[in-house]
Motif scaffolding. Structure first.
Motif, mmCIF file in Angstrom:
data_model
loop_
_atom_site.group_PDB
_atom_site.id
_atom_site.type_symbol
_atom_site.label_atom_id
_atom_site.label_comp_id
_atom_site.label_asym_id
_atom_site.label_seq_id
_atom_site.Cartn_x
_atom_site.Cartn_y
_atom_site.Cartn_z
ATOM 1 N N PHE A 170 8.708 -18.422 -1.388
ATOM 2 C CA PHE A 170 8.406 -19.588 -0.559
ATOM 3 C C PHE A 170 7.820 -20.717 -1.407
ATOM 4 O O PHE A 170 8.208 -21.884 -1.278
ATOM 5 C CB PHE A 170 7.437 -19.210 0.556
ATOM 6 C CG PHE A 170 6.905 -20.397 1.306
ATOM 7 C CD1 PHE A 170 7.681 -21.040 2.254
ATOM 8 C CD2 PHE A 170 5.634 -20.895 1.043
ATOM 9 C CE1 PHE A 170 7.211 -22.155 2.924
ATOM 10 C CE2 PHE A 170 5.157 -22.010 1.706
ATOM 11 C CZ PHE A 170 5.940 -22.635 2.658
ATOM 12 N N GLN B 1 9.246 -24.336 -2.076
ATOM 13 C CA GLN B 1 8.447 -25.508 -1.701
ATOM 14 C C GLN B 1 8.289 -26.467 -2.878
ATOM 15 O O GLN B 1 8.312 -27.684 -2.696
ATOM 16 C CB GLN B 1 7.071 -25.054 -1.213
ATOM 17 C CG GLN B 1 6.301 -26.142 -0.498
ATOM 18 C CD GLN B 1 4.923 -25.682 -0.065
ATOM 19 O OE1 GLN B 1 4.427 -24.653 -0.530
ATOM 20 N NE2 GLN B 1 4.305 -26.440 0.809
ATOM 21 N N PRO C 47 7.487 -27.938 3.418
ATOM 22 C CA PRO C 47 7.252 -26.526 3.736
ATOM 23 C C PRO C 47 8.205 -25.965 4.783
ATOM 24 O O PRO C 47 8.575 -24.790 4.728
ATOM 25 C CB PRO C 47 5.799 -26.499 4.234
ATOM 26 C CG PRO C 47 5.432 -27.894 4.518
ATOM 27 C CD PRO C 47 6.309 -28.784 3.706
ATOM 28 N N ASP C 48 8.616 -26.809 5.741
ATOM 29 C CA ASP C 48 9.545 -26.308 6.757
ATOM 30 C C ASP C 48 10.922 -26.018 6.161
ATOM 31 O O ASP C 48 11.549 -25.004 6.488
ATOM 32 C CB ASP C 48 9.666 -27.323 7.905
ATOM 33 C CG ASP C 48 8.390 -27.395 8.727
ATOM 34 O OD1 ASP C 48 7.715 -26.352 8.860
ATOM 35 O OD2 ASP C 48 8.052 -28.485 9.203
ATOM 36 N N MET D 49 10.627 -22.868 4.214
ATOM 37 C CA MET D 49 10.610 -21.691 5.090
ATOM 38 C C MET D 49 12.026 -21.367 5.582
ATOM 39 O O MET D 49 12.430 -20.199 5.625
ATOM 40 C CB MET D 49 9.684 -21.961 6.279
ATOM 41 C CG MET D 49 9.487 -20.790 7.201
ATOM 42 S SD MET D 49 8.694 -19.366 6.436
ATOM 43 C CE MET D 49 7.029 -19.970 6.242
ATOM 44 N N ASP D 50 12.773 -22.403 5.963
ATOM 45 C CA ASP D 50 14.147 -22.178 6.435
ATOM 46 C C ASP D 50 14.997 -21.514 5.354
ATOM 47 O O ASP D 50 15.767 -20.576 5.629
ATOM 48 C CB ASP D 50 14.790 -23.506 6.846
ATOM 49 C CG ASP D 50 14.212 -24.036 8.149
ATOM 50 O OD1 ASP D 50 13.543 -23.263 8.849
ATOM 51 O OD2 ASP D 50 14.420 -25.226 8.438
ATOM 52 N N VAL E 59 14.011 -19.706 2.791
ATOM 53 C CA VAL E 59 13.578 -18.323 2.538
ATOM 54 C C VAL E 59 14.053 -17.398 3.663
ATOM 55 O O VAL E 59 14.522 -16.278 3.409
ATOM 56 C CB VAL E 59 12.043 -18.267 2.382
ATOM 57 C CG1 VAL E 59 11.564 -16.822 2.317
ATOM 58 C CG2 VAL E 59 11.619 -18.997 1.117
ATOM 59 N N GLN E 60 13.955 -17.869 4.896
ATOM 60 C CA GLN E 60 14.442 -17.053 6.028
ATOM 61 C C GLN E 60 15.937 -16.753 5.880
ATOM 62 O O GLN E 60 16.375 -15.613 6.045
ATOM 63 C CB GLN E 60 14.205 -17.786 7.345
ATOM 64 C CG GLN E 60 12.761 -17.721 7.816
ATOM 65 C CD GLN E 60 12.547 -18.509 9.101
ATOM 66 O OE1 GLN E 60 13.367 -19.348 9.466
ATOM 67 N NE2 GLN E 60 11.449 -18.255 9.766
#
Lengths: 139, 205
Positions: free
Chosen positions: B44, B48, B54-55, B58-59, B61-62
């Motif tokens: 993450f 980043q 950060p969003d 996160m997307d 990494v998901q």
């Protein structure tokens, strides 16, 4: 190998930057960690679902099977059963359309088409039987 | 229960009905969960650093976790780490490409504002633009902030090589797999990245 503890007073740019990076990783807030945990759980679930025997995956196909069954049933009802005795509808679609045309049309001389149907009921009954017998002999 | 080199191999060659395969699945889940748990926070942060948002990080990494789980989890677990980072870096590059196209499109529109994702901005602008990350930046301190700015200024391949080798601890071969290039290229990119960072940061730190 990967989880080096933060070091301070480091000489090289690699060591210093690595220590800073790992400090920043440790400093991630709770909300972000929680979201990462949720993402991980979803991924693990997705992977293990693929590895289950087929019997455990029946539930996955239930919605698709339901939709397919509904579609087949709809087609079946729309066209009528190919196994039944709807010979006129199936074998002689043309006469069916002609009948509908007569019913739908309005004859100015006789008024309502439904009145005409009532008046000539015996004639249409005879025509229907003739069409059935004609289809049977031709088939 | 018999031991296998990988749980995937155990699943593939499973013959004995007892204990139930569900037990293998549970152990496999534990192994994947452990792997992702070890790697997720560093992944993450690397995303980043590259994307700043950060969003978006996160997307990416998901998506990476899901793709690894769905497409590559049958591979031996020893291969998961470079595969994971290959997917991650591809995701980061795709997102950066989409941003670039969007930025180009936005410049054609009348009255379009300057894209905040512009890479060549003043470092101080980064602080103002990434409002959700301000507490994090304060916590990490000025040095980490300066490092992030310098990493973003590197060419993509150099940044990837430096972060995978230095932050994640991949060896040259694993880094080459993750980056989809030769080991020689990894060494070159890494060496250039270290040289550039040393020039930029030694005086600042």
């Amino acid at each position: 190998m990967n989880e080096q503890p933060p070091e301070h007073g480091l000489d090289t740019i690699e060591e210093r930057s690595r220590a800073l990076f790992h400090d920043s990783v440790e400093g991630l807030d709770f909300a972000l960690r929680s979201r990462l945990t949720q993402a991980r759980n979803a991924a693990v679930e997705a992977a293990s679902a693929r590895r289950r025997p087929w019997i455990f995956r029946i539930g996955t196909w239930t919605p698709a099977a339901g939709v397919t069954a509904a579609a087949v049933l709809g087609v079946f009802l729309w066209l009528g059963s190919p196994l039944g005795h709807h010979a006129v509808t199936v074998a002689d679609g043309q006469s069916t359309f002609e009948d509908l045309e007569i019913v739908a049309s309005v004859d100015e001389a006789t008024g309502d088409a439904m009145d005409m149907l009532q008046d000539d009921f015996e004639f249409y009954d005879w025509a229907d039987k003739a069409a059935v017998s004609g289809a049977a002999t031709s088939g | 229960m018999p031991r296998f080199d990988t749980l995937n191999a155990a699943w593939m060659v499973w013959e004995d009905p007892a204990p139930a395969p569900e037990g293998v699945i549970l152990e496999y889940r534990r192994e994947l969960d452990k792997f992702l748990g070890e790697i997720e926070r560093r992944a993450f942060r690397m995303a980043q650093v590259a994307l700043r948002d950060p969003d978006d990080a996160m997307d990416v990494v998901q998506d990476t976790m899901l793709k690894l789980a769905r497409s590559y989890s049958a591979r031996p677990s020893s291969e998961w780490r470079p595969l994971f980072y290959r997917i991650l870096e591809n995701g980061i590059r795709d997102l950066q490409r989409r941003r670039s196209v969007r930025k180009r499109f936005m410049t054609w529109l009348p009255g379009a504002k300057e894209d905040p994702d512009n890479e060549a901005q003043d470092p101080l602008d980064n602080v103002a633009d990434s409002a959700p990350a301000i507490p994090e930046i304060l916590m990490q301190g000025q040095a980490m902030q300066q490092l992030e700015v310098s990493l973003r200024a590197l060419p993509t391949r150099q940044r990837e090589a430096f972060m995978l080798r230095n932050f994640e601890g991949l060896d040259v071969a694993e880094t080459a797999t993750a980056m989809g290039c030769s080991e020689g290229s990894v060494k070159t990119h890494y060496s250039r990245a270290v040289h550039t960072l040393r020039e930029q940061l030694v005086g600042v730190w």
